[in-house]
Design a protein around this motif. Structure first.
Motif, PDB file in Angstrom:
ATOM      1  N   ARG A  54       0.529  -1.015  -0.373  1.00 54.86           N
ATOM      2  CA  ARG A  54      -0.362   0.134  -0.069  1.00 54.86           C
ATOM      3  C   ARG A  54       0.677   1.199  -0.342  1.00 54.86           C
ATOM      4  NH1 ARG A  54      -5.385   1.227   0.958  1.00 54.86           N
ATOM      5  NH2 ARG A  54      -5.950   2.732   1.583  1.00 54.86           N
ATOM      6  N   ASP A  55       0.602   2.217  -0.629  1.00 57.87           N
ATOM      7  CA  ASP A  55       1.373   3.272  -1.069  1.00 57.87           C
ATOM      8  C   ASP A  55       2.442   3.759  -1.347  1.00 57.87           C
ATOM      9  OD1 ASP A  55      -1.713   4.410  -0.471  1.00 57.87           O
ATOM     10  OD2 ASP A  55      -1.171   4.593   1.420  1.00 57.87           O
ATOM     11  N   LYS A  74      -4.246  -4.712  -7.719  1.00 59.33           N
ATOM     12  CA  LYS A  74      -2.908  -4.186  -6.535  1.00 59.33           C
ATOM     13  C   LYS A  74      -2.069  -3.127  -6.916  1.00 59.33           C
ATOM     14  CE  LYS A  74      -1.834  -9.167  -6.788  1.00 59.33           C
ATOM     15  NZ  LYS A  74      -0.899 -10.063  -7.170  1.00 59.33           N
ATOM     16  N   GLU A 134      -3.652  -0.037  -5.356  1.00 59.12           N
ATOM     17  CA  GLU A 134      -3.435  -0.229  -4.111  1.00 59.12           C
ATOM     18  C   GLU A 134      -1.660   0.440  -3.657  1.00 59.12           C
ATOM     19  OE1 GLU A 134      -3.695  -3.518  -0.112  1.00 59.12           O
ATOM     20  OE2 GLU A 134      -3.094  -4.559  -1.518  1.00 59.12           O
ATOM     21  N   CYS A 135      -0.726   0.815  -4.774  1.00 53.28           N
ATOM     22  CA  CYS A 135       0.166   0.774  -4.152  1.00 53.28           C
ATOM     23  C   CYS A 135       0.345   1.878  -4.838  1.00 53.28           C
ATOM     24  CB  CYS A 135       1.358   0.156  -5.223  1.00 53.28           C
ATOM     25  SG  CYS A 135       1.455  -1.439  -5.099  1.00 53.28           S
TER      26      CYS A 135
END
Length: 332
Positions: free
Chosen positions: A263-264, A290, A293-294
């Motif tokens: 995440r982030d 995905k 989320e990243c």
């Protein structure tokens, strides 16, 4: 005069200080009207000062030149290593720019690229799309084609072809529409040169596909052949499509994986719209989940159709508007 793809390009040379400018402009307008009247197709007029040099594939001119507006097909950008990128460009008096990065199968000529071109014409935006190194009209051997190469080539193209277009928030340059591997390259460009990316529209994006979707599902004998011989055509997905996979693509892909951090983990904050089909047989929709989320962006929306990916018109409009502060809601 040039006659390219049913388009007429009229080039005239005018001294910087000339009492004949009015007559020259009248002449160009008259010629353009005549050509359109007799049905010769689209006509664009460019005026190049006499201090400029105009080559077949590139223009080196003073800052006072009048830019060529309209479609310019099959242009060439010559890179420092001698290779060339083939690209199409739509130029208009606008501070908006859309860059379309195609998937590996289609290149710059496809239904999707036609849709993006149509949006740009309707919405008065500049447009650029190039064939990848080693594909289509661009030079280079497929064996040397990598994510790193493609990323650097796109950066060079934008720095060259549209140096003054910076209509996004903070002076950012272009909205990227990526298709398949084009989404992966878009992410790499955004990480390396965030000033170039004002927004992202992803179509069936496949970041990290070489490792997560391809390599881990290949038989060991196929892996050995790719790494020892350097190349193999590999069937992928439920369709009959076969993709040329090289050892250099696999090895370079491992250096450019972007979905491992959670995440982030990706410092990308621009507006993002990701379109994915639930019936995609090559890239599962979880890949787009995905990616969402990243990225750090809190203006990231995913559109999922049950069958097929819809045209990117709505997503492109949203990203363009958000990236220049017009839109106020995340949905419209």
């Amino acid at each position: 005069n040039k006659h390219i793809n049913n388009k007429i390009i009229i080039t005239t040379t005018t001294p910087k200080s000339s009492r004949f400018n009015d007559a020259n402009n009248f002449m160009k307008s008259s010629i353009a009207l005549l050509l359109l009247t007799i049905g010769m197709g689209e006509c664009f007029v460019q005026n190049i000062p006499s201090t400029s040099y105009v080559g077949t594939d590139r223009m080196l001119a003073s800052s006072s030149k009048t830019m060529l507006f309209g479609w310019q097909r099959n242009k060439k950008l010559y890179l420092d290593d001698g290779h060339k990128l083939a690209y199409d460009m739509y130029s208009i008096n606008s501070n908006d720019l859309v860059v379309y990065l195609p998937n590996l199968a289609d290149g710059r000529f496809s239904t999707t690229s036609n849709n993006v071109e149509d949006w740009c014409e309707r919405n008065k935006s500049n447009y650029i799309c190039a064939d990848w190194f080693g594909r289509g009209g661009s030079s280079g051997k497929l064996m040397d084609a990598t994510l790193t190469r493609w990323t650097n080539d796109i950066i060079a193209l934008l720095d060259y072809a549209a140096p003054s277009v910076r209509g996004g928030a903070g002076g950012t340059k272009a909205v990227f529409v990526g298709n398949g591997v084009g989404v992966w390259v878009t992410v790499l460009v955004a990480l390396k040169r965030p000033d170039l990316v004002r927004g992202i529209v992803g179509l069936g994006g496949d970041p990290d596909f070489t490792e997560d979707l391809l390599w881990k599902n290949l038989p060991e004998e196929t892996k050995d052949k790719i790494m020892t011989e350097g190349f193999m055509e590999v069937p992928w997905g439920g369709k009959s499509a076969v993709y040329p996979i090289t050892s250099s693509l696999i090895e370079d892909g491992r250096k450019n994986l972007v979905l491992r951090g959670g995440r982030d983990s990706l410092d990308i904050t621009c507006p993002i719209r990701l379109l994915h089909s639930l019936d995609d047989e090559e890239v599962p929709p979880t890949t787009s989940l995905k990616l969402a989320e990243c990225v750090k962006s809190d203006n990231c929306v995913i559109f999922m159709n049950k069958f097929g990916v819809s045209t990117p018109y709505r997503a492109l409009t949203q990203v363009m508007d958000f990236s220049k502060g017009i839109a106020t809601e995340h949905f419209s």
